[in-house]
Scaffold this active site. Structure first.
Site, PDB file in Angstrom:
ATOM      1  N   GLY A 113     -23.279 -32.933  26.244  1.00  0.00           N
ATOM      2  CA  GLY A 113     -24.276 -32.443  25.711  1.00  0.00           C
ATOM      3  C   GLY A 113     -24.223 -32.940  23.974  1.00  0.00           C
ATOM      4  O   GLY A 113     -23.635 -33.868  23.527  1.00  0.00           O
ATOM      5  N   ILE A 137     -28.410 -28.301  30.697  1.00  0.00           N
ATOM      6  CA  ILE A 137     -29.697 -27.461  31.140  1.00  0.00           C
ATOM      7  C   ILE A 137     -30.540 -27.079  29.904  1.00  0.00           C
ATOM      8  O   ILE A 137     -31.653 -26.715  30.117  1.00  0.00           O
ATOM      9  CB  ILE A 137     -29.185 -26.364  32.005  1.00  0.00           C
ATOM     10  CG1 ILE A 137     -28.277 -25.262  31.100  1.00  0.00           C
ATOM     11  CG2 ILE A 137     -28.335 -26.691  32.994  1.00  0.00           C
ATOM     12  CD1 ILE A 137     -28.217 -23.947  31.600  1.00  0.00           C
ATOM     13  N   ASP A 138     -29.824 -27.298  28.628  1.00  0.00           N
ATOM     14  CA  ASP A 138     -30.731 -26.848  27.448  1.00  0.00           C
ATOM     15  C   ASP A 138     -31.654 -27.683  27.072  1.00  0.00           C
ATOM     16  O   ASP A 138     -32.611 -27.422  26.513  1.00  0.00           O
ATOM     17  CB  ASP A 138     -29.697 -26.338  26.389  1.00  0.00           C
ATOM     18  CG  ASP A 138     -28.530 -25.676  26.768  1.00  0.00           C
ATOM     19  OD1 ASP A 138     -28.895 -24.812  27.589  1.00  0.00           O
ATOM     20  OD2 ASP A 138     -27.620 -25.626  26.116  1.00  0.00           O
TER      21      ASP A 138
HETATM   22  O1  F6P Z   1     -24.952 -25.688  26.895  1.00  0.00           O
HETATM   23  C1  F6P Z   1     -25.050 -25.215  28.242  1.00  0.00           C
HETATM   24  C2  F6P Z   1     -24.847 -23.754  28.220  1.00  0.00           C
HETATM   25  O2  F6P Z   1     -25.370 -23.234  29.511  1.00  0.00           O
HETATM   26  C3  F6P Z   1     -26.025 -22.859  27.179  1.00  0.00           C
HETATM   27  O3  F6P Z   1     -27.170 -22.654  28.019  1.00  0.00           O
HETATM   28  C4  F6P Z   1     -25.144 -21.484  27.186  1.00  0.00           C
HETATM   29  O4  F6P Z   1     -25.454 -20.769  25.858  1.00  0.00           O
HETATM   30  C5  F6P Z   1     -23.746 -21.950  27.220  1.00  0.00           C
HETATM   31  O5  F6P Z   1     -23.771 -23.449  28.001  1.00  0.00           O
HETATM   32  C6  F6P Z   1     -22.712 -21.104  27.860  1.00  0.00           C
HETATM   33  O6  F6P Z   1     -21.480 -21.478  27.805  1.00  0.00           O
HETATM   34  P1  F6P Z   1     -20.290 -21.134  28.594  1.00  0.00           P
HETATM   35  O7  F6P Z   1     -20.015 -22.183  29.686  1.00  0.00           O
HETATM   36  O8  F6P Z   1     -19.256 -21.336  27.488  1.00  0.00           O
HETATM   37  O9  F6P Z   1     -20.365 -19.790  29.012  1.00  0.00           O
END
Ligand code: F6P
Length: 374
Positions: A113, A137-138
């Site tokens: 990303g 997914i964002d």
């Molecule tokens: O960027 C993808 C994402 O799933 C975001 O939607 C979310 O804020 C973040 O990653 C969560 O990250 P981690 O895997 O560090 O909990």
């Protein structure tokens, strides 16, 4: 006779359904169409730095299309600011370039990303032939129509919100459901519309909690004694948005310990610790209806990718092999309608694609009477 050219692949940042489909597509296309060899680095840029890799044969690339996660593993690091602990960081890009040179890589393909786009650009700037493929997914990567992982996450979130309807109806409750999306509202907005949420709150539109409560009260007066509120994890109230802007202004003018403290306060505000729970209890108090909170969390990015994400990841991966064979690098392989386009990394790295306020999904939501908190 010249030795076959080798392509390196890594996956970085939060995992996303479709990563294995993309690894498979880059690898199989490079092998079958161009006779290249393929290696995969473990755990993203960390594994690249440590030269932890595995050769990917065509057998290794078989049977992974439908698998969630990434067979290569992933990590979140900044290549030019590798964390050494105690606040110290080091630029590790020269070490990574050495690894790339040691393997005589034709190109390094980074699936990721926004953070990955920035890391890849740092490597491109010191001469590494790098290409990226956008996943998250964002759906917040600039320069591409869509990222793979988004469709799957939207499907999972939609199904979850669908299921909240019957229990909300039975108990006459407000169901507040938090969706991922980081600082962008694509996932909450898309799934919220698809699942018929009554209120959708996204970071791009700071919400007024009283306006949200009034819309729920109006529904009740019209005979609907339950409401579904889809809230993006990055959504922020109007008050907090004002406070955020003030803190940022003060931080920009501050130095030393004061600046560090202000940065901490900004981070806390952005993290929205207990934000959804607070919103639910405020709505309960203001409307007199019971509320419950559901946080969908990582379930949104687990499991097998949807057909649309498999197709997108496969299209982008296959096109990436073509670009490598043509000597194109320093680019992200973007999706444009049914085709692809190589977009220079320097144009998109560090740019977050949020929901534009004139986006069609927002006017659709308003036409349907969905409250957006403004
Ligand atoms: O960027 C993808 C994402 O799933 C975001 O939607 C979310 O804020 C973040 O990653 C969560 O990250 P981690 O895997 O560090 O909990």
């Amino acid at each position: 006779m010249t030795a076959p050219r080798t392509v390196g692949i890594l996956t970085a940042g939060g995992d996303s359904p479709g990563l294995n489909a993309a690894i498979r597509a880059v690898g199989k296309s490079a092998q079958r169409a161009y006779g290249m060899h393929v290696i995969g680095f473990h755990d993203g840029f960390l594994g690249l730095m440590q030269n932890r890799f595995t050769r990917l044969s065509s057998d290794d690339l078989s049977g992974i299309l439908t698998r969630g996660g990434t067979i290569l593993g992933t990590s979140r690091v900044k290549v030019d600011k590798m964390d050494l602990g105690e606040g110290r960081t080091l630029d590790m890009t020269p070490v990574m370039r050495e690894v790339v040179e040691k393997h005589e890589l034709e190109a390094l393909v980074c699936l990721g990303g926004d953070g990955t786009m920035r890391n890849a650009l740092k490597l491109a700037e010191i001469g590494v032939r790098v290409l990226t493929i956008p996943k998250t997914i964002d759906n917040d990567v600039a320069g591409t129509d869509i990222t793979f992982g988004f469709d799957t996450a939207m499907t999972i979130a939609t199904e979850a919100v669908d299921r909240l309807h019957s229990t909300a109806h039975s108990h006459h409750r407000i169901m507040v459901v938090e969706l991922m999306g980081h600082t962008a509202g694509w996932l909450a907005l898309g799934a919220g519309i698809a699942a018929g949420a009554d209120v959708i709150l996204i970071p791009e539109i700071p919400y007024d909690v009283e306006a949200v409560a009034s819309s729920i009260a109006a529904r009740r007066a019209a005979g609907s004694s339950f409401s579904i509120v889809a809230v993006a994890e990055g959504a922020i109230s109007r008050q907090d948005a004002v406070r955020h802007a003030e803190l940022v202004e003060r931080k920009d003018a501050a130095t030393g310990e004061e600046r560090a403290e202000l940065k901490r306060q900004i981070k806390d505000l952005e993290r929205r610790v207990d934000g959804t729970a607070t919103l639910a209890s405020e709505l309960s108090e203001m409307t007199g209806l019971e509320s419950r909170v559901t946080i969908l969390g990582h379930v949104q990015r687990g499991g097998t990718p949807s057909p649309a994400d498999r197709l997108l990841a496969t299209r982008l991966g296959s096109a990436c092999a073509d670009y490598i064979a043509d000597g194109v690098h320093g680019v992200m392989v973007a999706s444009r309608g049914d085709t692809t386009e190589p977009v220079p990394l320097k144009e998109i790295a560090g740019v977050v694609k949020t929901v534009p306020l004139d986006h069609a999904w927002l006017s659709t939501a308003r036409h349907l009477g969905i409250a957006l908190g403004d």
